[in-house]
Design a protein around this motif. Sequence first.
Motif, PDB file in Angstrom:
ATOM      1  N   CYS A  40      47.927 -38.054  81.372  1.00 55.48           N
ATOM      2  CA  CYS A  40      47.049 -39.230  81.367  1.00 55.48           C
ATOM      3  C   CYS A  40      47.373 -40.201  80.242  1.00 55.48           C
ATOM      4  O   CYS A  40      47.190 -41.417  80.391  1.00 55.48           O
ATOM      5  N   ASP A  41      47.854 -39.701  79.132  1.00 58.49           N
ATOM      6  CA  ASP A  41      48.139 -40.568  77.994  1.00 58.49           C
ATOM      7  C   ASP A  41      49.226 -41.600  78.301  1.00 58.49           C
ATOM      8  O   ASP A  41      49.331 -42.614  77.604  1.00 58.49           O
ATOM      9  N   SER A  42      50.018 -41.348  79.325  1.00 58.98           N
ATOM     10  CA  SER A  42      51.092 -42.287  79.660  1.00 58.98           C
ATOM     11  C   SER A  42      50.789 -43.071  80.938  1.00 58.98           C
ATOM     12  O   SER A  42      51.691 -43.679  81.524  1.00 58.98           O
ATOM     13  N   THR A  43      49.547 -43.058  81.372  1.00 59.83           N
ATOM     14  CA  THR A  43      49.146 -43.844  82.538  1.00 59.83           C
ATOM     15  C   THR A  43      48.475 -45.136  82.082  1.00 59.83           C
ATOM     16  O   THR A  43      48.076 -45.257  80.923  1.00 59.83           O
ATOM     17  N   PRO A  44      48.322 -46.128  82.980  1.00 61.04           N
ATOM     18  CA  PRO A  44      47.746 -47.422  82.574  1.00 61.04           C
ATOM     19  C   PRO A  44      46.325 -47.340  82.042  1.00 61.04           C
ATOM     20  O   PRO A  44      45.931 -48.158  81.212  1.00 61.04           O
ATOM     21  N   ASN A  45      45.540 -46.358  82.500  1.00 56.61           N
ATOM     22  CA  ASN A  45      44.152 -46.237  82.058  1.00 56.61           C
ATOM     23  C   ASN A  45      43.877 -44.770  81.703  1.00 56.61           C
ATOM     24  O   ASN A  45      43.306 -44.025  82.505  1.00 56.61           O
ATOM     25  N   PRO A  46      44.266 -44.327  80.504  1.00 52.07           N
ATOM     26  CA  PRO A  46      44.158 -42.912  80.140  1.00 52.07           C
ATOM     27  C   PRO A  46      42.731 -42.363  80.248  1.00 52.07           C
ATOM     28  O   PRO A  46      42.547 -41.231  80.701  1.00 52.07           O
ATOM     29  N   SER A  47      41.736 -43.128  79.841  1.00 54.30           N
ATOM     30  CA  SER A  47      40.364 -42.604  79.869  1.00 54.30           C
ATOM     31  C   SER A  47      39.905 -42.350  81.299  1.00 54.30           C
ATOM     32  O   SER A  47      39.257 -41.325  81.578  1.00 54.30           O
ATOM     33  N   TYR A  48      40.230 -43.253  82.216  1.00 56.14           N
ATOM     34  CA  TYR A  48      39.866 -43.032  83.624  1.00 56.14           C
ATOM     35  C   TYR A  48      40.610 -41.821  84.182  1.00 56.14           C
ATOM     36  O   TYR A  48      40.025 -40.989  84.886  1.00 56.14           O
ATOM     37  N   LYS A  50      41.731 -39.192  82.591  1.00 59.88           N
ATOM     38  CA  LYS A  50      41.196 -37.943  82.038  1.00 59.88           C
ATOM     39  C   LYS A  50      39.852 -37.580  82.669  1.00 59.88           C
ATOM     40  O   LYS A  50      39.527 -36.397  82.815  1.00 59.88           O
ATOM     41  N   ALA A  51      39.079 -38.588  83.026  1.00 63.48           N
ATOM     42  CA  ALA A  51      37.802 -38.323  83.668  1.00 63.48           C
ATOM     43  C   ALA A  51      37.976 -37.846  85.108  1.00 63.48           C
ATOM     44  O   ALA A  51      37.160 -37.077  85.620  1.00 63.48           O
ATOM     45  N   LEU A  52      39.056 -38.270  85.753  1.00 63.53           N
ATOM     46  CA  LEU A  52      39.262 -37.945  87.159  1.00 63.53           C
ATOM     47  C   LEU A  52      39.984 -36.613  87.362  1.00 63.53           C
ATOM     48  O   LEU A  52      39.566 -35.779  88.164  1.00 63.53           O
TER      49      LEU A  52
END
Length: 561
Positions: A40-48, A50-52
């Motif tokens: 997730c840290d390397s995706t455009p929206n890490p917080s979203y 990680k929640a998904l």
Amino acid sequence: MASKVLFKAAFSMYLLLPFFAFLAIADNFESNPIPSETICDSTPNPSYCKALLPKQNAKVHDFGRFSLQKSLFQSRKLLQLANFYLRDKSRFSQGTIRALEDCIFLSELNVEYLSNSNKFVMKTIQTVSTSEVDDAQSFLSAILTNHQTCLDGLMTTASDLSIKNGLLGALSEDTKLHTLSLALFTKGWVHEKKNKTMWDSVGWHSGFRNGRLPLKMSSRVRSIYESLRGRGRGLQSNANDSVVVSDMVVVSEDGSGNFTTINDAIAAAPNNSAPSDGYFLIYITRGVYQEYVSIPKTKNNLMLLGDGINQTIITGNHSVVDGWTTFNSPTFAVVAADFVAVNITFRNTAGAIKEQAVALRSGADMSSFYSCSFEGYQDTLYTHSMRQFYRECDIYGTVDFIFGNAAVVLQNCNIYPRLPLSGQFNTITAQGRTDINQNTGTSIQNATITAADDLAGSVSTVETYLGRPWKQYSRTVFMESFMDSLINSAGWHDWNGSFALDTLYYAEYNNRGPGSDTTNRVTWPGYHVINATDAANFTVSNFLQGDAWLPQTGVPYLSGL
């Protein structure tokens, strides 16, 4: 075989199963399991992200499958919601109704594209081909484009609070999901592709040359074709019959053909034909056809052949000012794959005063247009989505007149900026890439950019630019093209202040003519003067994977630079 069947059945019920159970039966891929937080840290929206994603260690392919299934589930929900709103049309304005109809149309495409992509990602990496990866990435890129088009239409037209609070909220949230699905697919599958470099290749592929058509026909269809030749229609066949035609009908205004309207001829074409079946050829004789044509996804493998630019003309005048959305304003629209058009003029006569008014919109994958003309003012040619190719075409317009978010190459075309409204400036392109992982962009190769007749006397007073960034990751390349003096020395114009100037990708390579001097071009972080190696990424072979599908169309093209 049994384990694969078990895996597929279990994964299709992922909403009902704990994620660790899904992982336990997943196929064995080459990559190592890693925590979802790391991915997730390397995706455009890490917080979203990680929640998904479930907080488990897994391979990127496992997470990609999970996200894609979720995308499919949400797309079906969105389609149901849009249909729900349209049950009572009396609540809404005509503009809102048309925007909702666009959303339903686009959501239906998304459900199909996601279903196809999910079938693909179920395969093991060892059985995946490069062409399948390209297909799936094109589908996932188009899903975001379709989603954004729905959102843009509703933002522009919808005033009802229930839509603003309900449907727009769902659209915004689903954008994050589809962005994540594309990012995980890119990490898991796209990086394994092996692209070839074509910058030093001649790569010429001949086809419809000198009026000769390389068509392979049955004896019955050939007799129809030859009878048209005998009537002075100017049709000739080539000795090298390389393009398969399964059947043929004729459209003629005077009643001498099979049909008098193009729409009736399209309705007669077979549904869901296989590429191996060949093209259903619709020959449209010279004349002015005042009708709105929309070719649905089921009418694939169509070839429309006219008598020539300004001989066979399809015309209309829908516009945004008159209540249509930009998406449903085209005179001619097509989403059916493997579409070919030759020797036809597509025209929108609404005029500059009516703002957005599209002559042609294509969301047809592997579509090609040869020796066609596109005439309008603002938003003439809407290269909406998927993979497209244009060869030796004429394109007329004023503001953003080549726009959209397809992966498209325009090769050997004539581009004619026209005289805009007082106070307006011309922008040739407005590319709409919203996500850095989309494989989309506009590549213009060996074009000739000169003023249309109505602009020729006002070049010194009307500014004309190569493009401006409609969306955040707008991507446009001009290469090996002639630019006349009408091109402003800055080359490019901003959309709204500093928006997208550091995220866009605009490039020029080896252009010529008085307007091609890059000395005084914009100094934005996203603007580049590139070399041949970089330019090769935007050729037919590399950008469109055109060598895999263009030969069957008969349209001539150059693979590389």
